[in-house]
Design a protein around this motif. Structure first.
Motif, PDB file in Angstrom:
ATOM      1  N   PHE A  12       0.826  -1.216   0.000  1.00 19.78           N
ATOM      2  CA  PHE A  12       0.000   0.000   0.000  1.00 19.78           C
ATOM      3  C   PHE A  12       0.855   1.258   0.000  1.00 19.78           C
ATOM      4  N   ARG A  13       0.177   2.363  -0.398  1.00 18.42           N
ATOM      5  CA  ARG A  13       0.832   3.659  -0.531  1.00 18.42           C
ATOM      6  C   ARG A  13       1.033   4.278   0.846  1.00 18.42           C
ATOM      7  N   VAL A  14       2.243   4.790   1.133  1.00 17.78           N
ATOM      8  CA  VAL A  14       2.465   5.472   2.412  1.00 17.78           C
ATOM      9  C   VAL A  14       2.696   6.974   2.229  1.00 17.78           C
ATOM     10  N   ALA A  15       2.965   7.383   1.000  1.00 18.50           N
ATOM     11  CA  ALA A  15       3.147   8.813   0.678  1.00 18.50           C
ATOM     12  C   ALA A  15       3.027   8.914  -0.834  1.00 18.50           C
ATOM     13  N   ASN A  16       3.077  10.140  -1.337  1.00 21.94           N
ATOM     14  CA  ASN A  16       2.977  10.329  -2.771  1.00 21.94           C
ATOM     15  C   ASN A  16       4.076   9.517  -3.483  1.00 21.94           C
ATOM     16  N   ASN A  17       3.660   8.529  -4.308  1.00 25.82           N
ATOM     17  CA  ASN A  17       4.613   7.692  -5.060  1.00 25.82           C
ATOM     18  C   ASN A  17       5.479   6.764  -4.219  1.00 25.82           C
ATOM     19  N   VAL A  18       5.203   6.655  -2.939  1.00 28.29           N
ATOM     20  CA  VAL A  18       6.006   5.764  -2.089  1.00 28.29           C
ATOM     21  C   VAL A  18       5.107   4.664  -1.527  1.00 28.29           C
ATOM     22  N   TYR A  19       5.561   3.417  -1.655  1.00 30.58           N
ATOM     23  CA  TYR A  19       4.761   2.261  -1.249  1.00 30.58           C
ATOM     24  C   TYR A  19       5.539   1.382  -0.281  1.00 30.58           C
ATOM     25  N   LYS A  20       4.749   0.695   0.562  1.00 30.27           N
ATOM     26  CA  LYS A  20       5.340  -0.266   1.494  1.00 30.27           C
ATOM     27  C   LYS A  20       4.764  -1.632   1.153  1.00 30.27           C
ATOM     28  N   ASP A  58      12.705  -3.920   6.581  1.00 31.25           N
ATOM     29  CA  ASP A  58      12.466  -4.466   7.918  1.00 31.25           C
ATOM     30  C   ASP A  58      12.267  -5.967   7.791  1.00 31.25           C
ATOM     31  N   LEU A  59      12.452  -6.667   8.906  1.00 35.82           N
ATOM     32  CA  LEU A  59      12.339  -8.128   8.900  1.00 35.82           C
ATOM     33  C   LEU A  59      11.547  -8.570  10.123  1.00 35.82           C
ATOM     34  N   ASP A  60      10.668  -9.556   9.916  1.00 34.72           N
ATOM     35  CA  ASP A  60      10.045 -10.252  11.035  1.00 34.72           C
ATOM     36  C   ASP A  60      10.455 -11.717  10.869  1.00 34.72           C
ATOM     37  N   GLN A  61      11.589 -12.056  11.486  1.00 31.71           N
ATOM     38  CA  GLN A  61      12.179 -13.372  11.204  1.00 31.71           C
ATOM     39  C   GLN A  61      11.336 -14.514  11.766  1.00 31.71           C
ATOM     40  N   ASP A  62      10.500 -14.258  12.802  1.00 32.43           N
ATOM     41  CA  ASP A  62       9.644 -15.333  13.325  1.00 32.43           C
ATOM     42  C   ASP A  62       8.561 -15.692  12.318  1.00 32.43           C
ATOM     43  N   LYS A  63       7.937 -14.658  11.739  1.00 32.91           N
ATOM     44  CA  LYS A  63       6.828 -14.923  10.804  1.00 32.91           C
ATOM     45  C   LYS A  63       7.286 -15.030   9.360  1.00 32.91           C
ATOM     46  N   GLY A  64       8.552 -14.700   9.090  1.00 35.68           N
ATOM     47  CA  GLY A  64       9.051 -14.736   7.706  1.00 35.68           C
ATOM     48  C   GLY A  64       8.644 -13.511   6.911  1.00 35.68           C
ATOM     49  N   GLY A  65       8.315 -12.412   7.591  1.00 37.07           N
ATOM     50  CA  GLY A  65       7.894 -11.184   6.887  1.00 37.07           C
ATOM     51  C   GLY A  65       9.094 -10.329   6.497  1.00 37.07           C
ATOM     52  N   ILE A  66       9.079  -9.821   5.263  1.00 42.02           N
ATOM     53  CA  ILE A  66      10.129  -8.904   4.798  1.00 42.02           C
ATOM     54  C   ILE A  66       9.434  -7.641   4.299  1.00 42.02           C
ATOM     55  N   THR A  67       9.779  -6.503   4.885  1.00 34.78           N
ATOM     56  CA  THR A  67       9.173  -5.230   4.456  1.00 34.78           C
ATOM     57  C   THR A  67      10.091  -4.533   3.460  1.00 34.78           C
ATOM     58  N   LEU A  68       9.483  -4.032   2.391  1.00 39.50           N
ATOM     59  CA  LEU A  68      10.197  -3.244   1.382  1.00 39.50           C
ATOM     60  C   LEU A  68       9.527  -1.873   1.307  1.00 39.50           C
ATOM     61  N   LEU A  69      10.336  -0.851   1.049  1.00 41.81           N
ATOM     62  CA  LEU A  69       9.792   0.495   0.870  1.00 41.81           C
ATOM     63  C   LEU A  69      10.321   0.975  -0.471  1.00 41.81           C
ATOM     64  N   TYR A  70       9.408   1.357  -1.391  1.00 43.91           N
ATOM     65  CA  TYR A  70       9.921   1.719  -2.718  1.00 43.91           C
ATOM     66  C   TYR A  70       9.214   2.942  -3.278  1.00 43.91           C
ATOM     67  N   ARG A  71       9.987   3.672  -4.082  1.00 49.89           N
ATOM     68  CA  ARG A  71       9.446   4.862  -4.752  1.00 49.89           C
ATOM     69  C   ARG A  71       9.144   4.492  -6.197  1.00 49.89           C
ATOM     70  N   VAL A  72       7.948   4.826  -6.663  1.00 50.23           N
ATOM     71  CA  VAL A  72       7.572   4.545  -8.052  1.00 50.23           C
ATOM     72  C   VAL A  72       8.237   5.593  -8.936  1.00 50.23           C
TER      73      VAL A  72
END
Ligand SMILES: Cc1cc2nc3c(=O)[nH]c(=O)nc-3n(C[C@H](O)[C@H](O)[C@H](O)COP(=O)(O)OP(=O)(O)OC[C@H]3O[C@@H](n4cnc5c(N)ncnc54)[C@H](O)[C@@H]3O)c2cc1C
Ligand code: FES
Length: 251
Positions: A12-20, A58-72
């Protein structure tokens, strides 16, 4: 390093042109270190052909979650923004050399714009670093940084939030407090941080961005000049994180 088809948990979008985006991979998240990146195929066909490098935020190593933050900013990242929870992404990672972690050293972390992405997981692992974040106008992910540090300074060029100006202005005033500085952001910011740290004999690690082809050291697309003028470093396997003394950032 492995290739996996990873499930998208959210995007989802967290700012103009920036997504998480949060993806799921127990194996990649267990291996990953702050400063490493994933090489992601933007579509299921060959258009675009090349994978796109995106840092682990970011990482949630227990649940296997990997967070990415990217600019379009182009075709590949526009396709990322269209991905829905439940879809799969073809990912190679974790790739590259990350930030060295030293406990018991007084650390500063400084990021500009989307360059804050690899610094969140770093601040989580370092626990007590002072954080300097710079944005043009709209801010994002500041609460997440505040979860990992009591000392987060926010700067905006427009003055819309925090202090008006650039985070390096504050780092410059406080530089003698630190044993080590970690940075990611636009090249001119990295150049100024490298000069500041080297002048004050403070150890400094920079996460560099170069266009990439293969991401695994085979094509030379990502070569950057080393401080030894005749030599080039490959950002994908020698970096993306370098000791500031290893690289030449002059134009
Ligand atoms: C190690 C590393 C980590 C990165 N981490 C992030 C991150 O966490 N978040 C984020 O938003 N961006 C990150 N980037 C930049 C991101 O890879 C580019 O913005 C993205 O590849 C642009 O793709 P595009 O198709 O949207 O744009 P286009 O301009 O259409 O891309 C065309 C080609 O150029 C390459 N390219 C374009 N700009 C860059 C760039 N700045 N760096 C590297 N390759 C580029 C693309 O991979 C592609 O091969 C990172 C880059 C590197 C090298
Ligand atoms: S991207 Fe191919 S050598 Fe670095």
């Amino acid at each position: 390093m492995r290739r996996e088809f990873c499930k998208i948990i959210s995007n989802f979008r967290v700012a103009n042109n920036v997504y998480k985006m949060v993806i799921e991979s127990k194996s990649i998240s267990k291996e990953a270190l702050p400063g490493q990146f994933l090489h992601i195929k933007p579509s299921q066909n060959y258009d675009p052909l090349l994978r796109r490098p995106i840092s682990i935020c970011d990482l949630d190593q227990d649940k296997g979650g990997i967070t990415l933050l990217y600019r379009v900013c182009g075709k590949g990242t526009r396709l990322f923004a269209e991905i829905k929870p439940g879809d799969n992404l073809d990912i190679i990672g974790p790739l590259g050399k990350g930030f060295p972690i030293f406990q018991n050293k007084k650390s500063a972390i400084i990021g500009g714009g989307i360059g804050i992405a690899p610094l969140l997981i770093l601040s989580k692992w370092l626990k007590e670093a002072d954080i300097y974040l710079g944005y043009k106008d709209e801010t994002y992910m500041t609460d997440e940084f505040m979860n990992y540090s009591d000392d987060v300074c926010i700067y905006t060029e427009s003055g819309s939030r925090g202090t008006k100006g650039y985070p390096i202005e504050a780092l410059e005033k406080n530089i003698n407090r630190y044993d080590i500085v970690y940075a990611c952001g636009p090249k001119q910011m990295l150049r100024a941080i490298k000069r500041l740290c080297e002048k004050n004999l403070v150890e400094c690690y920079l996460s560099m961005e170069e266009r990439m082809g293969c991401g695994i050291g085979a094509c030379l697309v990502c070569a950057c000049e080393s401080s030894n003028n005749d030599e080039y470093k490959k950002v994908c396997i020698d970096g993306p994180v370098f000791n500031s003394k290893e690289v030449n950032l002059d134009d």
